[in-house]
Design a protein around this motif. Structure first.
Motif, PDB file in Angstrom:
ATOM      1  N   ASP A   1      54.028  -7.110  90.516  1.00 12.35           N
ATOM      2  CA  ASP A   1      53.540  -8.424  90.937  1.00 12.35           C
ATOM      3  C   ASP A   1      53.565  -9.358  89.724  1.00 12.35           C
ATOM      4  O   ASP A   1      53.015  -9.027  88.667  1.00 12.35           O
ATOM      5  CB  ASP A   1      52.115  -8.307  91.487  1.00 12.35           C
ATOM      6  CG  ASP A   1      51.660  -9.571  92.188  1.00 12.35           C
ATOM      7  OD1 ASP A   1      51.503 -10.596  91.494  1.00 12.35           O
ATOM      8  OD2 ASP A   1      51.451  -9.536  93.415  1.00 12.35           O
ATOM      9  N   TYR A   2      54.208 -10.504  89.887  1.00 16.03           N
ATOM     10  CA  TYR A   2      54.340 -11.433  88.769  1.00 16.03           C
ATOM     11  C   TYR A   2      52.997 -12.055  88.368  1.00 16.03           C
ATOM     12  O   TYR A   2      52.893 -12.640  87.279  1.00 16.03           O
ATOM     13  CB  TYR A   2      55.341 -12.541  89.127  1.00 16.03           C
ATOM     14  CG  TYR A   2      56.769 -12.054  89.140  1.00 16.03           C
ATOM     15  CD1 TYR A   2      57.502 -11.986  87.963  1.00 16.03           C
ATOM     16  CD2 TYR A   2      57.367 -11.661  90.324  1.00 16.03           C
ATOM     17  CE1 TYR A   2      58.815 -11.534  87.970  1.00 16.03           C
ATOM     18  CE2 TYR A   2      58.681 -11.209  90.340  1.00 16.03           C
ATOM     19  CZ  TYR A   2      59.398 -11.141  89.165  1.00 16.03           C
ATOM     20  OH  TYR A   2      60.693 -10.684  89.172  1.00 16.03           O
ATOM     21  N   MET A   3      52.006 -11.931  89.220  1.00 18.71           N
ATOM     22  CA  MET A   3      50.678 -12.459  88.903  1.00 18.71           C
ATOM     23  C   MET A   3      49.752 -11.375  88.340  1.00 18.71           C
ATOM     24  O   MET A   3      48.974 -11.636  87.415  1.00 18.71           O
ATOM     25  CB  MET A   3      50.049 -13.061  90.159  1.00 18.71           C
ATOM     26  CG  MET A   3      50.862 -14.187  90.781  1.00 18.71           C
ATOM     27  SD  MET A   3      50.977 -15.632  89.709  1.00 18.71           S
ATOM     28  CE  MET A   3      49.274 -16.171  89.740  1.00 18.71           C
ATOM     29  N   ARG A   4      49.866 -10.140  88.865  1.00 25.17           N
ATOM     30  CA  ARG A   4      48.934  -9.077  88.491  1.00 25.17           C
ATOM     31  C   ARG A   4      49.583  -7.922  87.732  1.00 25.17           C
ATOM     32  O   ARG A   4      48.918  -6.983  87.314  1.00 25.17           O
ATOM     33  CB  ARG A   4      48.246  -8.528  89.753  1.00 25.17           C
ATOM     34  CG  ARG A   4      47.358  -9.543  90.455  1.00 25.17           C
ATOM     35  CD  ARG A   4      46.820  -8.981  91.759  1.00 25.17           C
ATOM     36  NE  ARG A   4      47.899  -8.805  92.743  1.00 25.17           N
ATOM     37  CZ  ARG A   4      47.741  -8.214  93.920  1.00 25.17           C
ATOM     38  NH1 ARG A   4      46.547  -7.698  94.237  1.00 25.17           N
ATOM     39  NH2 ARG A   4      48.744  -8.129  94.759  1.00 25.17           N
ATOM     40  N   GLY A   5      50.875  -7.939  87.582  1.00 23.38           N
ATOM     41  CA  GLY A   5      51.557  -6.857  86.888  1.00 23.38           C
ATOM     42  C   GLY A   5      51.904  -5.715  87.836  1.00 23.38           C
ATOM     43  O   GLY A   5      52.070  -5.914  89.054  1.00 23.38           O
ATOM     44  N   VAL A   6      52.004  -4.492  87.290  1.00 28.04           N
ATOM     45  CA  VAL A   6      52.346  -3.316  88.100  1.00 28.04           C
ATOM     46  C   VAL A   6      51.143  -2.912  88.936  1.00 28.04           C
ATOM     47  O   VAL A   6      50.057  -2.654  88.391  1.00 28.04           O
ATOM     48  CB  VAL A   6      52.794  -2.144  87.201  1.00 28.04           C
ATOM     49  CG1 VAL A   6      53.105  -0.918  88.057  1.00 28.04           C
ATOM     50  CG2 VAL A   6      54.004  -2.540  86.379  1.00 28.04           C
ATOM     51  N   LEU A   7      51.359  -2.825  90.235  1.00 29.27           N
ATOM     52  CA  LEU A   7      50.269  -2.468  91.140  1.00 29.27           C
ATOM     53  C   LEU A   7      50.114  -0.946  91.203  1.00 29.27           C
ATOM     54  O   LEU A   7      51.102  -0.208  91.053  1.00 29.27           O
ATOM     55  CB  LEU A   7      50.549  -3.024  92.541  1.00 29.27           C
ATOM     56  CG  LEU A   7      50.711  -4.549  92.638  1.00 29.27           C
ATOM     57  CD1 LEU A   7      50.983  -4.956  94.083  1.00 29.27           C
ATOM     58  CD2 LEU A   7      49.488  -5.264  92.090  1.00 29.27           C
ATOM     59  N   PRO A   8      48.913  -0.451  91.431  1.00 25.09           N
ATOM     60  CA  PRO A   8      48.701   1.008  91.458  1.00 25.09           C
ATOM     61  C   PRO A   8      49.208   1.669  92.734  1.00 25.09           C
ATOM     62  O   PRO A   8      49.344   2.892  92.769  1.00 25.09           O
ATOM     63  CB  PRO A   8      47.187   1.143  91.342  1.00 25.09           C
ATOM     64  CG  PRO A   8      46.651  -0.128  91.918  1.00 25.09           C
ATOM     65  CD  PRO A   8      47.641  -1.195  91.553  1.00 25.09           C
ATOM     66  N   ASP A   9      49.491   0.903  93.766  1.00 29.43           N
ATOM     67  CA  ASP A   9      49.933   1.481  95.027  1.00 29.43           C
ATOM     68  C   ASP A   9      51.380   1.950  94.912  1.00 29.43           C
ATOM     69  O   ASP A   9      52.223   1.316  94.252  1.00 29.43           O
ATOM     70  CB  ASP A   9      49.808   0.444  96.156  1.00 29.43           C
ATOM     71  CG  ASP A   9      48.353   0.035  96.384  1.00 29.43           C
ATOM     72  OD1 ASP A   9      47.470   0.856  96.083  1.00 29.43           O
ATOM     73  OD2 ASP A   9      48.128  -1.102  96.838  1.00 29.43           O
TER      74      ASP A   9
END
Length: 272
Positions: free
Chosen positions: A39-47
């Motif tokens: 995600d360009y806003m939150r980075g690498v997502l854990p899902d």
């Protein structure tokens, strides 16, 4: 009519736009793979997304497809042994990532984690383990060497969130000097075996000669006792037996003529 065509064209453009928007919102994950969402806003997502079709937010999210299947990797190394012999060794590793740790793997290492992680610490462990054994021990204790490499490599792989399904030594050779020395040793062993065979044969011949001499001595002793017991009678008996055998041989010979003894032998010679 023109208004209808214009409405239809706008409707077609709208449908195409909606279809393109829907297509940009969907992505597929092939069998044996997993998807990590960036995600360009939150980075690498854990899902983590499994196999199938999934939804994403266009422009803001980008799926990263990673291979989660078991794959082979061959690592080659040339390292010295304990007795400073050059050892050429090849290790075959079957590995796969821990699916739940794919976001950490992507964040810490990247998509090509096998190219970054496995060669580096596998080579290091091979050098450390091989240095504990002599060249001859690497041959005779190959299973122990493979087991030690497997245990150490599994611990290091666990730190990088990798699972090892199998670790095996597929290739193990030595330098030219050691190979030549082994060949010379084999030749020397063959020569030693041949020399031992010659010695054993000589010993057997010696034993046979001793036994034969003992037999001859025993026979001579028995003859001596016989002579002492019966005197010269045994010698006379042996003479008669020899004479009888000679007479039997001469009797059947056609080239033998018997003449009477004495001085009065007359020959039938014709007179003139």
């Amino acid at each position: 009519m023109e208004k209808v065509l214009r409405k239809l064209s706008w409707a077609g453009i709208g449908v195409a736009g909606v279809g393109a928007c829907i297509q940009s919102c969907l992505y597929n994950v092939e069998g044996g793979h997993r998807a990590v969402m960036y995600d360009y806003m939150r980075g690498v997502l854990p899902d983590i997304k499994g196999e199938g079709t999934h939804f994403r937010i266009p422009i803001l999210q980008r799926p990263i497809i990673m291979d989660a299947r078991t794959r082979p990797r061959n690592v080659h190394a040339s390292t010295p042994s304990k007795d400073l012999q050059t050892v050429n060794i090849t290790l075959r590793v079957l590995f796969r990532p821990v699916p739940e740790k794919l976001p950490q793997i992507y964040t810490q290492i990247g998509v090509n984690y096998d190219d970054v992680v496995l060669p580096s610490y596998t080579f290091e462990l091979l050098r450390a383990v091989v240095a504990q054994f002599d060249a001859s021990e690497l041959i005779t204790q190959r299973e122990i060497v493979s087991q030690q490499i497997n245990e150490l490599l599994a611990k290091r792989a666990e730190e990088s969130h990798l699972l090892l399904d199998d670790v095996s030594l597929t290739h193990l050779t030595f330098g030219k000097e050691f190979t030549h020395a082994v060949e010379l040793k084999q030749v020397a062993q063959q020569e030693a075996e041949r020399a031992r065979y010659v010695v054993e044969k000589a010993e057997q011949s010696k034993k046979a000669a001793v036994i034969s001499a003992e037999g001859d001595a025993l026979a001579a002793e028995m003859l001596s006792k016989a002579f002492q017991t019966v005197g010269d009678s045994l010698i006379e008996l042996r003479k008669l037996e020899a004479a009888e055998e000679i007479a039997d041989t001469l009797a059947v010979s056609p080239n033998i003529t018997y003449l009477p003894g004495g001085k009065n032998m007359l020959l039938n010679v014709a007179t003139r």
